[in-house]
Design an enzyme around this catalytic site. Sequence first.
Site, PDB file in Angstrom:
ATOM      1  N   HIS A   1       0.846  -1.215   0.000  1.00 18.43           N
ATOM      2  CA  HIS A   1       0.000   0.000   0.000  1.00 18.43           C
ATOM      3  C   HIS A   1       0.873   1.254   0.000  1.00 18.43           C
ATOM      4  O   HIS A   1       1.836   1.366   0.742  1.00 18.43           O
ATOM      5  CB  HIS A   1      -1.034  -0.011   1.132  1.00 18.43           C
TER       6      HIS A   1
ATOM      7  N   GLU B   1      -5.147   2.160   2.528  1.00 17.48           N
ATOM      8  CA  GLU B   1      -5.135   0.961   3.371  1.00 17.48           C
ATOM      9  C   GLU B   1      -5.403   1.327   4.811  1.00 17.48           C
ATOM     10  O   GLU B   1      -6.137   0.645   5.516  1.00 17.48           O
ATOM     11  CB  GLU B   1      -3.766   0.271   3.254  1.00 17.48           C
TER      12      GLU B   1
ATOM     13  N   ASP C   1       2.997  -6.625   4.848  1.00 22.48           N
ATOM     14  CA  ASP C   1       2.793  -5.340   5.514  1.00 22.48           C
ATOM     15  C   ASP C   1       3.246  -5.436   6.965  1.00 22.48           C
ATOM     16  O   ASP C   1       2.711  -4.811   7.851  1.00 22.48           O
ATOM     17  CB  ASP C   1       1.312  -4.977   5.411  1.00 22.48           C
TER      18      ASP C   1
ATOM     19  N   HIS D   1       3.293   3.653  12.715  1.00 25.58           N
ATOM     20  CA  HIS D   1       2.388   4.811  12.795  1.00 25.58           C
ATOM     21  C   HIS D   1       2.971   5.950  13.631  1.00 25.58           C
ATOM     22  O   HIS D   1       2.226   6.634  14.342  1.00 25.58           O
ATOM     23  CB  HIS D   1       1.021   4.409  13.365  1.00 25.58           C
TER      24      HIS D   1
END
Lengths: 466, 466
Positions: A295, A328, A356, A428
Amino acid sequence: MTFRRFQSSCQIAVVVLLLALLIPPLTAASSGKCRLVRSLRDEIASYRPVVERVLSYVQDKKGYKGRTWAALSEFTDMFGSRLASTSNLENSIDYMMNSLRAENLDNVHAERVMFTGWQRRKENAALVKPRYKNLAMLGLGGSVSTAPEGIRAEVVVVTSFDDLSNKSSQVSGKIVVYNQPYVSYSETVVYRSMGASEASKYGAVATLIRSITPFSLNTPHAGHQSYSDGVKKIPTACITVEDAELLNRMYNRGTKLEIFLKMDSKFFTNATSRNTVAEIKGTTDPDKIVLVSGHLDSWDVGQGAMDDGGRCVYKLELVSSCLLWTAEEEGYIGAYAYLKGHKSELEKFNLVIESDEGTFQPYGIEFHGSETSACIMVEVAKLFDSINATTMQSSKENVGSDIEVFENINIPGLSLLNRNEKYFWYHHTEADTMAVEDPDSLDLNTAMFAVISYIIADLSVELPKS
Amino acid sequence: MTFRRFQSSCQIAVVVLLLALLIPPLTAASSGKCRLVRSLRDEIASYRPVVERVLSYVQDKKGYKGRTWAALSEFTDMFGSRLASTSNLENSIDYMMNSLRAENLDNVHAERVMFTGWQRRKENAALVKPRYKNLAMLGLGGSVSTAPEGIRAEVVVVTSFDDLSNKSSQVSGKIVVYNQPYVSYSETVVYRSMGASEASKYGAVATLIRSITPFSLNTPHAGHQSYSDGVKKIPTACITVEDAELLNRMYNRGTKLEIFLKMDSKFFTNATSRNTVAEIKGTTDPDKIVLVSGHLDSWDVGQGAMDDGGRCVYKLELVSSCLLWTAEEEGYIGAYAYLKGHKSELEKFNLVIESDEGTFQPYGIEFHGSETSACIMVEVAKLFDSINATTMQSSKENVGSDIEVFENINIPGLSLLNRNEKYFWYHHTEADTMAVEDPDSLDLNTAMFAVISYIIADLSVELPKS
């Protein structure tokens, strides 16, 4: 990656010819669990020279060595983070389309995706009583804003949903701080994804959730959340492990805590983005599809190098066609749109690949599919003994993130096992940058992706779906 | 800790009776390097029951276990960071004075220290060309401000002072970014302490320096710097490892970079603070001093738990008197003031102890003193075999940070060796919090401090200074 499982994905779609039709039977009586016929085992073993050639090439200073890192750093340095609904992501999609065209792939095109976008604006949080302390934070994707002047409210700290339930009578009008211990990403992330809705049921005015990570340097982590039907939508953000623990200690000493929270975010209904598709058309059976993907979008922090840029820049000649999902992080929006738009073609998909879960040193294959397919993958994994990557882990769960939507309809899925013990340190956060990436590991990931997709596409049999 | 060596300090001063006079000779012919007389070795060995009792006590749930952590968390949670020249530090000094009085120590008092204070106000930095990217940063202690509207200037990235020298003709009017690799704290910190002055010589308008750390989660590190005589004072700050590397890559690709920097800080001439002193008076020879110490001040980020709160809360009954330095981070200001104010007493100091290198699991002693003194410490270290802390490292360099001012005049210095491989991950950052601290390790540190200072004070001989 999103919140569904321990995996995130940037997918490179390879649409490759399968050279021959399925030739049953694939299995025969033999010792052990796997009973593939000898001819098939021999056929897979016959790819060893290809594997060795590719592995040599990516480890050769005069060959490919370092090129994955170079391409990834050039891309992520140019664009930085790539949140869905931003022009930054759309510009990076254009860049990738041009790259794929420059590689002379077939049928390079984009497919439009519609969704509701969300963007962070100004936000801050601070403990204001009994003393002032800034709280590093990241508003969660999909969170509503506070009133423009912010919220100031007393705090209730909880360590679990059970604890919240026990303290439910104290929650109304308060800010609930979750200081849940980290068990594993898949088990603990439920506090990020559902924490706001659960506290809102009892009248909380906002929630601050301990970031979902086993390690922190006062590092807040972003991520998606969605509200349950029927609850009042309240502002919600992640704070750092350190601050959650601090608030927990102070609260347990009986100190009355007050927090100020101000969040401003914007929703974009009817936002659009694009999945990026490229193909290598086969000749004998051009309709059989092996999909390799990653992604292209990321959260709006860091460079999105690990999650999931590293899967989007594999430019090895052997596999140079790809599908780059968009959106995503908001819940596989690009993947679902693709599925919907390609219903009639789903029978053609023989294998979907993504990884991922980081781009660290690979040590094998994680596979979700039928028993016989898994046995084929065991043989394939054996070919990677020279780089100690022969582990083949058969999973009853889906592997990958976006490709879950394919696996749910019984299409085999494959991901790479890699030394990703520290994946959630960076996940993140502002720290998801090129500093995470190791050039040699990136090259080995590239090589394994390339070779595995090539072998499965080239093999004389399809992966049996049951 | 400050920038001088790999060590930081919060010192607990113990002023303890030495029970007997020096009895030469201490050495005798024997094998090995250490030739202590048997009677002295036996005397040191006779403290084994004391050592065992203290170690049992701090590891006993019904005893002291967990109390160091509890005291440290209560203290740091209440005050947070404690920068010299802030009321926060002065309030925490009052708190400690009250704690020491509550422990019924002798002669609890504060000694005034004067210095020039520095406080951070609003500051920010951003890459503004070729794209916008916020740069996490911390202005360095002692840095001047930018003009109120900030500075926007082109960037020159250098990787060493030699590299700066090679690029000197390009530096005038530019912001110099240092992306020096991390070798070790003591070797690399010179870029933080001298980077601004070196670049200013060539006409740079500001410097941004890669934080001095082997590991980062996009974490900026604070610290002190001072300007060389005669150079124009230019604003200077630390940025993160990740951003320094990013700027370096972009610069090396030939991209023209521009950075916006805005810093506002305030100097406080004639700021005052206090060293905190408490004593346990001996009876036989009350003038002989063993000093145990730590520094109570910290940088203005995090909680100052590791640097150096952890050394300020040891409340074990055996050693419950202490000297808490102030303004260590600005360059041992409290320690120098103490030295100046106590010149006539310096002969009485037999040993100065501190440990500003972390409060992780202790594994032995680091000592700076004469050869015979070091041999005594070897025997003392042997007593800690039950906790695997028998290493005795004799150092030709000073050990500790504030106590360096004593070591420079030939007073023996002692620090604890501890598993501090990750010390500089947290050092001078928002991540220097209670999350770094392990309760059991803290208790063992406390026990070793207590027992070692007791033994040296109680021993029938002084540590020979030559």
